[in-house]
Design a protein around this motif. Structure first.
Motif, PDB file in Angstrom:
ATOM      1  N   ALA A 258       6.544  -7.105 -29.218  1.00 13.33           N
ATOM      2  CA  ALA A 258       7.269  -5.851 -28.996  1.00 13.33           C
ATOM      3  C   ALA A 258       6.785  -5.174 -27.727  1.00 13.33           C
ATOM      4  CB  ALA A 258       7.069  -4.933 -30.188  1.00 13.33           C
ATOM      5  N   THR A 259       7.598  -4.300 -27.163  1.00 14.41           N
ATOM      6  CA  THR A 259       7.193  -3.517 -26.004  1.00 14.41           C
ATOM      7  C   THR A 259       6.211  -2.446 -26.449  1.00 14.41           C
ATOM      8  OG1 THR A 259       9.021  -1.983 -26.346  1.00 14.41           O
ATOM      9  CG2 THR A 259       9.434  -3.853 -24.911  1.00 14.41           C
ATOM     10  N   ASP A 260       5.571  -1.797 -25.458  1.00 16.71           N
ATOM     11  CA  ASP A 260       4.558  -0.796 -25.802  1.00 16.71           C
ATOM     12  C   ASP A 260       5.177   0.502 -26.307  1.00 16.71           C
ATOM     13  OD1 ASP A 260       5.593   0.346 -23.516  1.00 16.71           O
ATOM     14  OD2 ASP A 260       3.860  -0.104 -22.270  1.00 16.71           O
ATOM     15  N   GLY A 261       6.490   0.608 -26.195  1.00 19.12           N
ATOM     16  CA  GLY A 261       7.164   1.777 -26.761  1.00 19.12           C
ATOM     17  C   GLY A 261       7.157   3.002 -25.870  1.00 19.12           C
ATOM     18  N   ILE A 262       6.530   2.916 -24.693  1.00 17.02           N
ATOM     19  CA  ILE A 262       6.486   4.064 -23.796  1.00 17.02           C
ATOM     20  C   ILE A 262       7.811   4.183 -23.048  1.00 17.02           C
ATOM     21  CG2 ILE A 262       5.344   5.076 -21.792  1.00 17.02           C
ATOM     22  CD1 ILE A 262       2.804   3.593 -22.611  1.00 17.02           C
ATOM     23  N   ALA A 263       8.429   5.346 -23.121  1.00 17.18           N
ATOM     24  CA  ALA A 263       9.692   5.577 -22.416  1.00 17.18           C
ATOM     25  C   ALA A 263       9.382   5.968 -20.978  1.00 17.18           C
ATOM     26  CB  ALA A 263      10.490   6.667 -23.103  1.00 17.18           C
ATOM     27  N   ARG A 264       9.818   5.170 -20.037  1.00 15.08           N
ATOM     28  CA  ARG A 264       9.559   5.449 -18.627  1.00 15.08           C
ATOM     29  C   ARG A 264      10.872   5.758 -17.929  1.00 15.08           C
ATOM     30  NH1 ARG A 264       5.815   1.118 -19.701  1.00 15.08           N
ATOM     31  NH2 ARG A 264       3.673   1.754 -19.269  1.00 15.08           N
ATOM     32  N   GLU A 265      10.815   6.663 -16.975  1.00 17.03           N
ATOM     33  CA  GLU A 265      12.007   7.077 -16.250  1.00 17.03           C
ATOM     34  C   GLU A 265      12.446   5.983 -15.282  1.00 17.03           C
ATOM     35  OE1 GLU A 265      13.915   9.824 -16.481  1.00 17.03           O
ATOM     36  OE2 GLU A 265      12.717  10.309 -18.253  1.00 17.03           O
ATOM     37  N   PRO A 266      13.746   5.691 -15.221  1.00 17.87           N
ATOM     38  CA  PRO A 266      14.234   4.730 -14.224  1.00 17.87           C
ATOM     39  C   PRO A 266      13.971   5.264 -12.818  1.00 17.87           C
ATOM     40  CG  PRO A 266      15.907   5.145 -15.901  1.00 17.87           C
ATOM     41  CD  PRO A 266      14.834   6.173 -16.094  1.00 17.87           C
ATOM     42  N   LEU A 286      14.169  -0.722 -12.432  1.00 15.93           N
ATOM     43  CA  LEU A 286      12.735  -0.625 -12.192  1.00 15.93           C
ATOM     44  C   LEU A 286      12.289   0.786 -12.549  1.00 15.93           C
ATOM     45  CD1 LEU A 286      13.840  -2.393  -9.272  1.00 15.93           C
ATOM     46  CD2 LEU A 286      11.526  -3.099  -9.815  1.00 15.93           C
ATOM     47  N   ARG A 287      11.245   0.871 -13.354  1.00 15.77           N
ATOM     48  CA  ARG A 287      10.803   2.154 -13.883  1.00 15.77           C
ATOM     49  C   ARG A 287       9.451   2.569 -13.297  1.00 15.77           C
ATOM     50  NH1 ARG A 287      11.868  -0.055 -20.005  1.00 15.77           N
ATOM     51  NH2 ARG A 287      14.131  -0.397 -19.782  1.00 15.77           N
ATOM     52  N   ALA A 288       9.251   3.854 -13.216  1.00 14.88           N
ATOM     53  CA  ALA A 288       8.004   4.386 -12.688  1.00 14.88           C
ATOM     54  C   ALA A 288       6.843   4.016 -13.616  1.00 14.88           C
ATOM     55  CB  ALA A 288       8.104   5.908 -12.545  1.00 14.88           C
ATOM     56  N   GLY A 289       5.690   3.669 -13.025  1.00 13.35           N
ATOM     57  CA  GLY A 289       4.499   3.374 -13.807  1.00 13.35           C
ATOM     58  C   GLY A 289       4.572   2.075 -14.576  1.00 13.35           C
ATOM     59  N   GLU A 290       5.370   1.119 -14.093  1.00 19.27           N
ATOM     60  CA  GLU A 290       5.593  -0.110 -14.831  1.00 19.27           C
ATOM     61  C   GLU A 290       5.553  -1.311 -13.887  1.00 19.27           C
ATOM     62  OE1 GLU A 290       8.864  -1.277 -18.106  1.00 19.27           O
ATOM     63  OE2 GLU A 290       9.678  -1.029 -16.097  1.00 19.27           O
ATOM     64  N   VAL A 291       4.991  -2.425 -14.375  1.00 21.40           N
ATOM     65  CA  VAL A 291       5.066  -3.695 -13.653  1.00 21.40           C
ATOM     66  C   VAL A 291       6.220  -4.495 -14.258  1.00 21.40           C
ATOM     67  CG1 VAL A 291       3.908  -5.851 -13.061  1.00 21.40           C
ATOM     68  CG2 VAL A 291       2.582  -3.730 -13.183  1.00 21.40           C
ATOM     69  N   LEU A 292       7.247  -4.726 -13.450  1.00 24.50           N
ATOM     70  CA  LEU A 292       8.369  -5.562 -13.881  1.00 24.50           C
ATOM     71  C   LEU A 292       8.168  -6.944 -13.289  1.00 24.50           C
ATOM     72  CD1 LEU A 292      11.144  -5.907 -15.255  1.00 24.50           C
ATOM     73  CD2 LEU A 292      12.189  -5.247 -13.074  1.00 24.50           C
ATOM     74  N   GLY A 293       7.968  -7.940 -14.135  1.00 20.75           N
ATOM     75  CA  GLY A 293       7.801  -9.301 -13.659  1.00 20.75           C
ATOM     76  C   GLY A 293       9.145  -9.945 -13.392  1.00 20.75           C
ATOM     77  N   LEU A 294       9.213 -10.744 -12.333  1.00 22.61           N
ATOM     78  CA  LEU A 294      10.427 -11.483 -12.010  1.00 22.61           C
ATOM     79  C   LEU A 294      10.060 -12.962 -11.991  1.00 22.61           C
ATOM     80  CD1 LEU A 294      13.404 -10.983 -11.318  1.00 22.61           C
ATOM     81  CD2 LEU A 294      12.777 -10.989  -8.901  1.00 22.61           C
ATOM     82  N   ALA A 295      10.550 -13.693 -12.994  1.00 21.39           N
ATOM     83  CA  ALA A 295      10.170 -15.085 -13.177  1.00 21.39           C
ATOM     84  C   ALA A 295      11.356 -16.006 -12.961  1.00 21.39           C
ATOM     85  CB  ALA A 295       9.596 -15.290 -14.577  1.00 21.39           C
ATOM     86  N   ILE A 448      -2.975  -4.352  -8.964  1.00 17.96           N
ATOM     87  CA  ILE A 448      -1.579  -4.111  -9.353  1.00 17.96           C
ATOM     88  C   ILE A 448      -1.516  -3.316 -10.643  1.00 17.96           C
ATOM     89  CG2 ILE A 448       0.568  -5.229 -10.108  1.00 17.96           C
ATOM     90  CD1 ILE A 448      -0.210  -7.576  -8.232  1.00 17.96           C
ATOM     91  N   ARG A 449      -2.323  -3.701 -11.609  1.00 17.89           N
ATOM     92  CA  ARG A 449      -2.337  -3.010 -12.898  1.00 17.89           C
ATOM     93  C   ARG A 449      -2.790  -1.556 -12.716  1.00 17.89           C
ATOM     94  NH1 ARG A 449       0.847  -4.150 -16.639  1.00 17.89           N
ATOM     95  NH2 ARG A 449       0.989  -1.917 -16.448  1.00 17.89           N
ATOM     96  N   ALA A 450      -3.802  -1.350 -11.867  1.00 18.21           N
ATOM     97  CA  ALA A 450      -4.304  -0.001 -11.619  1.00 18.21           C
ATOM     98  C   ALA A 450      -3.254   0.862 -10.919  1.00 18.21           C
ATOM     99  CB  ALA A 450      -5.581  -0.067 -10.778  1.00 18.21           C
ATOM    100  N   LEU A 451      -2.520   0.266  -9.977  1.00 10.54           N
ATOM    101  CA  LEU A 451      -1.479   1.003  -9.258  1.00 10.54           C
ATOM    102  C   LEU A 451      -0.372   1.453 -10.199  1.00 10.54           C
ATOM    103  CD1 LEU A 451      -1.260  -1.280  -6.099  1.00 10.54           C
ATOM    104  CD2 LEU A 451      -2.111   1.080  -6.152  1.00 10.54           C
ATOM    105  N   ALA A 452       0.033   0.573 -11.099  1.00 11.66           N
ATOM    106  CA  ALA A 452       1.051   0.949 -12.077  1.00 11.66           C
ATOM    107  C   ALA A 452       0.541   2.051 -12.984  1.00 11.66           C
ATOM    108  CB  ALA A 452       1.466  -0.275 -12.898  1.00 11.66           C
ATOM    109  N   GLY A 453      -0.740   1.961 -13.342  1.00 12.22           N
ATOM    110  CA  GLY A 453      -1.336   3.007 -14.168  1.00 12.22           C
ATOM    111  C   GLY A 453      -1.311   4.366 -13.490  1.00 12.22           C
ATOM    112  N   GLY A 454      -1.292   4.350 -12.153  1.00 14.50           N
ATOM    113  CA  GLY A 454      -1.230   5.596 -11.395  1.00 14.50           C
ATOM    114  C   GLY A 454       0.185   6.082 -11.157  1.00 14.50           C
ATOM    115  N   GLY A 455       1.194   5.406 -11.729  1.00 11.48           N
ATOM    116  CA  GLY A 455       2.577   5.864 -11.615  1.00 11.48           C
ATOM    117  C   GLY A 455       3.454   5.071 -10.672  1.00 11.48           C
ATOM    118  N   LEU A 456       2.869   4.090  -9.959  1.00  9.15           N
ATOM    119  CA  LEU A 456       3.663   3.289  -9.033  1.00  9.15           C
ATOM    120  C   LEU A 456       4.535   2.307  -9.805  1.00  9.15           C
ATOM    121  CD1 LEU A 456       4.077   2.605  -5.975  1.00  9.15           C
ATOM    122  CD2 LEU A 456       2.298   0.875  -6.248  1.00  9.15           C
ATOM    123  N   SER A 457       5.758   2.097  -9.329  1.00  9.94           N
ATOM    124  CA  SER A 457       6.632   1.065  -9.873  1.00  9.94           C
ATOM    125  C   SER A 457       6.390  -0.216  -9.092  1.00  9.94           C
ATOM    126  CB  SER A 457       8.104   1.486  -9.742  1.00  9.94           C
ATOM    127  OG  SER A 457       8.959   0.461 -10.188  1.00  9.94           O
TER     128      SER A 457
END
Length: 505
Positions: A258-266, A286-295, A448-457
């Motif tokens: 399941a996802t983490d359930g956090i609602a992030r703004e587009p 793409l949402r703020a504070g989130e890492v979107l993987g592209l595989a 990358i993980r730290a940057l997303a934690g700081g609000g970067l998309s």
């Protein structure tokens, strides 16, 4: 000769080394008349090197090649063509400023007079060109410049030239990369016709659907070695992917969490975004504070999508919205001004400026955004560079060291620093861990993980599916230039592979 008979072309024990890198090791390949044989493998698997050895661009360090049972060793592509090996590349290597007929007959023009004469018989050139193209079910004006026709027609002309040379083997290197669905169907109809006439066809592609539509057999390369040779009818898509990436998976056991359930703004939304020959219409958010993987496998459209999102290429359809507002990105400069940043896939060709210092490379994007009339002083550049050298742990003797002298991992960190200096809202990372050591990879991923934690998309593109699975909050899977599915954070590598192979997400 039947496709079940004696091979028309055999490669045995082919090895090739470049400056300490073993590009091919003991590779074997057999190609039979009257078959389409797919050559598959990820980026760096050795496909291009093998074709270059076969066609005389490179000389093998070891091994032998036989055509019709006779040893061959072409010293150039011209010699390869003379003995019956013709290649049609993704980028058609003909002359767009010559006519269609001139391209077909260049070097083999029929002439007037005794003993061949010296004047070209243009009437015969054009008439014979029409007859040859009619064999390919192509009726066009052969006197028109080749460059005025679309890529699909240019490829047909290249194939016609190969047939004129009475080729025994036709090598097609990524022939469908720039074609739409109708053009691919037309090309495949031609290949089926040529196969029925006994031509041996080596088909290099990244598209799984095309392999199962046209190929009789498959040879898979991985890391410069042959993994195996298979009948297409006996190798399903999951097994083919496993052979290419070197890991087994079973779609039936792929577990989605399941996802983490956090609602992030587009932050950035693309609707119906498309570019002919690159991306079929798709939606992505793409949402703020989130890492979107592209595989996806190489050629699936990952980089092409990134280029559209950053304004490097222009879409033919669809729209972009930034924070809910319509967005036009005619150039990357406009993308940067709107808070977008991108580290490209090829850091040496499109990223670093090797002769400039580490300090100058880090300041480059910020200076470009400021414009030519607001130059950063050397002191500000130095302060900026020292901050990011410290923050990202860049290993360099000093900020004035030429960036070309740094290791790959430290060059990648410097590119990351360049874009972070612009304080972006969205950071697109295309293969940020390619070609760097394990420790540097982990450093980059931690950042990358730290940057997303700081609000970067962050849009994270990687061929390493385990990295995508570990790092991403969500994963968008690309397949055959389309969005094949979307998976929640925590999805397994096996789940990603299942979508790539065609299972529903």
């Amino acid at each position: 000769m039947s496709k079940h008979g004696t091979p028309v072309l055999e490669l045995i024990g082919i090895s090739k080394r470049f400056a300490g890198v073993q590009a091919l090791r003991d590779v074997a390949l057999s190609l039979r008349a009257g078959e389409v044989h797919a050559l598959m493998g990820q980026n760096g698997a050795g496909k291009s090197t093998l074709i270059k050895v076969l066609t005389g661009v490179h000389t093998a360090d070891a091994g032998e090649m036989r055509l019709g049972g006779e040893p061959i060793r072409p010293a150039s592509p011209l010699q390869a063509q003379a003995i019956g090996l013709s290649t049609v590349y993704q980028e058609v290597n003909l002359c767009p400023n010559l006519s269609v007929a001139e391209n077909i007959f260049a070097g083999r023009f029929p002439r007037h007079g005794l003993a061949g004469g010296w004047r070209i018989d243009w009437k015969k050139v054009n008439a014979d060109a029409r007859v040859l193209l009619a064999r390919l079910n192509l009726e066009i004006d052969v006197t028109r410049l080749l460059g005025t026709y679309p890529v699909a027609v240019q490829q047909m002309v290249a194939i016609a030239r190969a047939l004129l040379a009475k080729s025994r083997v036709l090598i097609l290197d990524e022939p469908t990369s720039s074609l739409d669905a109708d053009e691919v169907a037309r090309l495949f109809a031609l290949l089926r016709q040529l196969r029925s006439e006994g031509l041996a066809i080596l088909f290099v592609t990244h598209f799984l659907d095309e392999v199962y539509e046209i190929a009789d057999r498959i040879t898979v390369l991985r890391n410069g070695e042959r993994v195996g040779e298979y009948l297409t009818s006996e190798l399903n898509a999951p097994a083919l992917i496993s052979a290419m990436i070197g890991r087994e998976f079973h779609a039936s056991t792929a577990v989605l969490t399941a996802t983490d359930g956090i609602a992030r703004e587009p932050l950035l939304e693309a609707t119906g975004l498309a570019r002919r020959g690159a991306i079929e219409p798709l939606d992505i958010e793409l949402r703020a504070g989130e890492v979107l993987g592209l595989a996806g496998l190489l050629g699936s459209g990952r980089t092409e999508l990134a280029r559209l999102l950053f304004g490097m290429d222009k879409p033919d359809a669809g729209e972009l919205r930034l924070r809910g507002q319509a967005l036009k990105l005619p150039t990357p400069t406009q993308a940067v001004r709107h808070g977008l940043a991108m580290c490209p896939e090829d850091r040496k060709a499109e990223g670093i400026v090797a002769d400039l210092s580490l300090r100058e490379n880090i300041a480059l994007a910020l200076q470009a955004r400021l414009g030519v009339w607001r130059c950063m002083s050397p002191q500000k550049q130095q302060a900026l560079a020292e901050r990011f050298i410290q923050q990202l742990g860049i290993k360099a003797s000093d900020a004035d060291m030429p960036i070309g002298q740094l290791s790959g991992g430290n060059q990648q960190k410097a590119l990351l620093a360049r874009w972070l200096a612009t304080e972006p809202a969205l950071l697109i990372l295309d293969e940020p861990t390619r070609g760097i050591d394990v420790a540097a990879k982990q450093d980059i991923m931690d950042q990358i993980r730290a940057l997303a934690g700081g609000g970067l998309s962050v849009l994270f593109i990687s061929s390493e599916l385990d990295e995508v699975a570990r790092l991403s909050d969500r994963v968008v899977v690309m397949r055959e230039r389309r969005k094949a599915g979307e998976l929640p954070g925590g999805s397994s590598e096996a789940a990603i592979c299942a979508v790539i192979a065609g299972a529903a997400a």
